[in-house]
Write an enzyme that holds these catalytic residues in place. Structure first.
Site, mmCIF file in Angstrom:
data_model
loop_
_atom_site.group_PDB
_atom_site.id
_atom_site.type_symbol
_atom_site.label_atom_id
_atom_site.label_comp_id
_atom_site.label_asym_id
_atom_site.label_seq_id
_atom_site.Cartn_x
_atom_site.Cartn_y
_atom_site.Cartn_z
ATOM 1 N N GLY A 66 -3.333 -1.368 6.757
ATOM 2 C CA GLY A 66 -3.539 -2.604 6.018
ATOM 3 C C GLY A 66 -2.203 -3.237 5.680
ATOM 4 N N GLY A 115 -5.918 1.335 7.203
ATOM 5 C CA GLY A 115 -7.014 0.377 7.342
ATOM 6 C C GLY A 115 -7.596 0.315 8.733
ATOM 7 N N GLU A 138 -0.828 7.576 3.208
ATOM 8 C CA GLU A 138 -0.737 6.787 1.979
ATOM 9 C C GLU A 138 0.014 7.468 0.835
ATOM 10 O OE1 GLU A 138 -3.387 4.526 4.396
ATOM 11 O OE2 GLU A 138 -3.224 6.670 4.016
ATOM 12 N N ASP A 146 -7.688 5.833 1.676
ATOM 13 C CA ASP A 146 -8.827 5.050 1.193
ATOM 14 C C ASP A 146 -9.664 4.558 2.367
ATOM 15 O OD1 ASP A 146 -6.898 3.211 2.065
ATOM 16 O OD2 ASP A 146 -7.390 1.724 0.536
#
Length: 345
Positions: A66, A115, A138, A146
């Site tokens: 992301g 992402g 992350e 996530d």
């Protein structure tokens, strides 16, 4: 006129999503998320569309994650609402893919991280080539794994025929880079097609059907998985609920090479993220839906994004790229897990 960052089209009875931001290695931004979400909503109710396929227009890979740098910039200005809205939209898209009523085929012929896993791993078919590799790094940027991966990876059926939550926890905490054999063993990938045949495979699944294309092009991948080879020691060390217990198990581990690997992988990780990620995976292994898992990710991530270690981690990895973060606290033992555990459901 600039081309859209995701090209949407239909061919035969297939909806096609082409990630089209190659200079950023298809890092997902709000525009891409909006385009994908709108297309999936349209195709879901279209009786002429029988399947969806997502591919990359980048020769270097599928999607590197992301676009978290802009979230950092806004956070430094005191604007956390931007990050809240960005992730809410992304997580809504992730849940839609996970619950999609039609086959959703992701074709991964290179790097997929963060992402990028959110737009691929929740699909019904995750097809990889020998060029694929995956990671959720992350913790190095002061955040947590996530996009639903902390739930999906602890529940998906592995090559053992069962979920492997301790293996998932190891991958999530350390940011271990999974090779094709690891992706197939863990259940992250469902099929292997050699890179040289990916184009023909994609054309056939679009023109005919996913089952026919897999029957013709899918092959066995014969390399051994590191995760399979080290499953026993991973489960002994990472099959615990808290980071304090994992650290104690590592201290008693009789495989010094594995322990050295873990500490090497964690050498640039945010200690608070290590603790928070452990709490997140422990909670998400016990719940029964991707939506609840995403809610837990959002809750823990909201705490971390408002702490100084998040902008510092993103700076060190993605902005200045000096890989010299200064995290506080500097050791996981000095991090209070209650601040993260208390927001989990």
């Amino acid at each position: 006129m600039t081309a859209p960052e995701v090209l949407t089209s239909t061919r035969s009875s297939t909806g096609i999503l082409e990630l089209n931001r190659p200079k950023a290695l298809n890092a997902l931004d709000p525009e891409m998320i909006a385009i994908i979400t709108a297309a999936l909503e349209e195709w879901r109710d279209d009786p002429e569309i029988h399947r969806v396929v997502v591919v990359s227009n980048s020769e270097k890979g599928f999607c590197a994650g992301g676009d978290i740098k802009v979230v950092r910039e806004r956070a430094l200005e005191g604007d956390h609402e931007f990050g809240d809205q960005f992730l809410q939209a992304e997580y809504t898209m992730n849940a839609m893919i996970a619950n999609y009523s039609k086959p959703y085929v992701a074709i991964i012929d290179g790097v997929v991280m963060g992402g990028g896993l959110g737009v691929s791993a929740h699909g019904s078919h995750r097809v990889i080539s020998e060029k694929a590799f995956a990671a959720m790094p992350e913790t190095a940027i002061g955040f947590i794994p996530d996009v639903g991966l902390s739930w999906m990876s602890t529940h998906v059926e592995s090559a053992e025929g069962i979920p492997l939550p301790a293996v998932a926890k190891f991958v999530g905490i350390t940011g271990y880079r999974m090779q094709p054999a690891d992706m197939l063993y863990s259940g992250l990938a469902t099929h292997f097609v050699p890179s040289e045949k990916i184009g023909d495979f994609t054309d056939m699944l679009i023109a005919e059907s996913i089952d026919e294309a897999l029957e013709k092009f899918a092959e066995e991948f014969t390399e051994e998985s590191f995760l399979n080879q080290h499953r026993t020691v991973i489960e002994k060390c990472f099959g615990h609920d808290s980071w304090a217990e994992i650290e104690a198990a590592l201290g008693q581990c009789e495989d010094p090479e594995f322990v050295d690997l873990v500490w090497d992988l964690l050498s640039s990780a945010n200690p608070a993220s290590v603790v928070a990620t452990t709490e997140l995976y422990t909670a998400n292994a016990e719940i029964d839906s991707v939506e609840k898992g995403l809610n837990n990710e959002y809750a823990v991530g909201s705490v971390l994004r408002r702490q100084p270690n998040f902008p510092e981690g993103v700076r060190a990895v993605l902005v200045d790229k000096d890989r010299q973060p200064k995290f506080d606290p500097a050791k996981p033992a000095d991090v209070d897990p209650i601040q993260y555990r208390s927001v989990l459901s």
